[in-house]
Design an enzyme around this catalytic site. Structure first.
Site, PDB file in Angstrom:
ATOM      1  CG  MET A 248      17.867  29.351  52.915  1.00 35.39           C
ATOM      2  SD  MET A 248      18.667  27.711  52.214  1.00 35.39           S
ATOM      3  CE  MET A 248      19.286  28.802  50.688  1.00 35.39           C
ATOM      4  CG  HIS A 249      12.621  30.461  57.426  1.00 34.59           C
ATOM      5  ND1 HIS A 249      12.178  30.988  56.389  1.00 34.59           N
ATOM      6  CD2 HIS A 249      11.600  30.033  58.138  1.00 34.59           C
ATOM      7  CE1 HIS A 249      10.820  30.777  56.337  1.00 34.59           C
ATOM      8  NE2 HIS A 249      10.565  30.314  57.616  1.00 34.59           N
ATOM      9  NE  ARG A 250       8.737  26.860  55.115  1.00 31.42           N
ATOM     10  CZ  ARG A 250       7.826  27.468  55.916  1.00 31.42           C
ATOM     11  NH1 ARG A 250       7.944  27.111  57.219  1.00 31.42           N
ATOM     12  NH2 ARG A 250       7.328  28.690  55.416  1.00 31.42           N
TER      13      ARG A 250
ATOM     14  NE  ARG B 194      15.315  26.040  62.029  1.00 30.52           N
ATOM     15  CZ  ARG B 194      14.688  25.139  62.954  1.00 30.52           C
ATOM     16  NH1 ARG B 194      13.915  26.226  63.526  1.00 30.52           N
ATOM     17  NH2 ARG B 194      14.710  24.231  63.017  1.00 30.52           N
TER      18      ARG B 194
ATOM     19  CG  ASP C 190      12.794  28.059  52.963  1.00 31.16           C
ATOM     20  OD1 ASP C 190      12.598  29.053  53.449  1.00 31.16           O
ATOM     21  OD2 ASP C 190      13.701  27.216  53.475  1.00 31.16           O
TER      22      ASP C 190
END
Ligand code: UD1
Length: 371
Positions: free
Chosen positions: A206-208, A241, A285
């Site tokens: 996940m990085h959104r 991130r 994501d």
């Protein structure tokens, strides 16, 4: 003289899409390509390793823009790519996907009268809070030739009034890369190297911003992962991130579920593919991984409320579960009980999309549409 075409890439998913297209142009030998790397992704693990594994030639131009806010990064790419275009003008610019490099380079090119080709045109999440959605809309509004990966893209562009003669359904170039690499990826035996058994672990990415930027959302997701990991060991390659957001929110220890969650650095293309192909389930994501799991036939819990790739839900293996623990838990239980619907196959995701891209671009340039 053969026409010259710039192929622009800046971020991880771009490299995976550029690789087969560059090779298809090289194989056909009808035009000269120049690879432009904007430098949006610059860590060796986010960039160089993709060039090495996917045998992408060294970029002809490197703009070295690095990270920044949305505006600053986009502006830097725009300014530096414009300078490159002024110094040495191509016959067309090809951009891929929906990252900041895509929209910025399309804008620089079109303002100087350089025609733009968009590979992976027409996708829409209808969620304008996503920077990628803005990039898609802007890029498609500017592009002269729009090459589409799935039927929803054709519908979206028609509804937006894009002239049909500018649009072609060519399929998904990411699948070309996947089918070309999957054997080598399996041969690496990545699960075994992590002490995992094929078919008996889950892969999480996940990085959104919608999942990682708010510490409450990210913390709740981490708690849920720790819970699911009691049933199935998880591998979690963390995007920079995500790692930074988790460290800033003091959330890292929430993931410590004994050794049931392997937190690792971002993976190379083949490592990630090797894990995806052997996973019991993927939670992600990522847009690309929704597509890749659909081709591999691996259940995918998509940690988003919407998708610009609806075919992966309609015919593939993806289901939208948002970041709501109850929905994720329910879908996970379905996977674990073996009740996940299989993939029905997706038209034109056949490993031959890049030759269709090359043929479309060459034909279009021959007809003078790029002139
Ligand atoms: C970008 C794309 C996203 C894509 C993702 C794949 C946009 C708007 N987003 O998001 O669509 O799914 O790439 O990974 O273009 N960073 C590093 N090293 C790097 C690159 C980034 O440490 O090599 C860190 C920096 O702190 C940076 C942050 O990651 O500020 C975000 O990078 P950026 O390229 O702006 O966006 P991504 O979140 O990677």
């Amino acid at each position: 003289m053969a026409p010259v075409v710039d192929l622009v890439a800046g971020a991880r998913p771009n490299f995976i899409k550029l690789a087969p297209v560059e090779r298809a142009f090289r194989d056909s030998g009808r035009l000269t390509t120049r690879i432009v790397h904007t430098g949006q992704h610059y860590d060796p693990g986010m960039s160089q390793v993709f060039f090495d594994q996917l045998r992408i030639p060294v970029p002809d131009v490197h703009l070295e823009v690095g990270s920044g806010s949305q505006g600053a990064q986009t502006a830097r790419i725009l300014e530096r790519y414009e300078a490159h275009l002024l110094a040495t003008r191509p016959d067309a610019t090809v951009v891929f996907g929906d990252v900041n490099s895509t929209a910025a380079c399309a804008l620089a090119a079109v303002k100087l009268g350089v025609p733009v080709v968009h590979v992976e045109a027409g996708l829409r999440s209808f969620d304008r809070t996503m920077p990628e959605e803005i990039n898609r809309i802007v890029t498609d509004a500017l592009a002269d030739l729009l090459l589409v990966s799935e039927p929803s893209g054709m519908d979206n562009l028609a509804r937006e009034g894009v002239a049909a003669q500018k649009v072609r359904l060519v399929g998904n170039v990411m699948v070309d890369t996947l089918l070309g690499e999957v054997e080598a990826a399996r041969a690496m035996r990545v699960p075994a190297a992590l002490g995992l058994e094929a078919g008996r672990f889950g892969l999480v990415t996940m990085h959104r911003p919608s999942n990682v930027d708010d510490p409450r959302t990210l913390g709740a997701l981490f708690d849920l992962l720790a819970e699911l990991a009691r049933e199935l060991p998880l591998v979690f390659p963390a995007h920079p991130r995500t790692r930074a957001a988790a460290a800033a929110g003091g959330l890292m220890e929430r993931l410590s579920a004994g050794d049931r969650i392997r937190l690792v650095e971002p993976l190379s293309y083949r490592e990630n593919l090797g894990l995806m192909a052997a996973a019991a389930v993927v939670l992600t994501d990522s847009g690309g991984m929704q597509e890749e799991t659909s081709v591999l036939g691996v259940p995918c819990l998509t940690l988003r409320e919407n998708t610009e790739r609806p075919i992966t839900v309609e015919r593939g293996t993806s289901r939208l579960v948002g970041h709501d623990p109850a929905r994720i838990r329910g879908a996970f239980a379905e996977v674990m009980s073996g009740r996940w619907p299989p993939s029905q196959g997706i038209p034109l995701w056949d490993g031959q999309a890049a030759p269709r891209v090359a043929a479309a671009v060459e034909g279009w340039l021959r007809e003078g549409r790029g002139a």
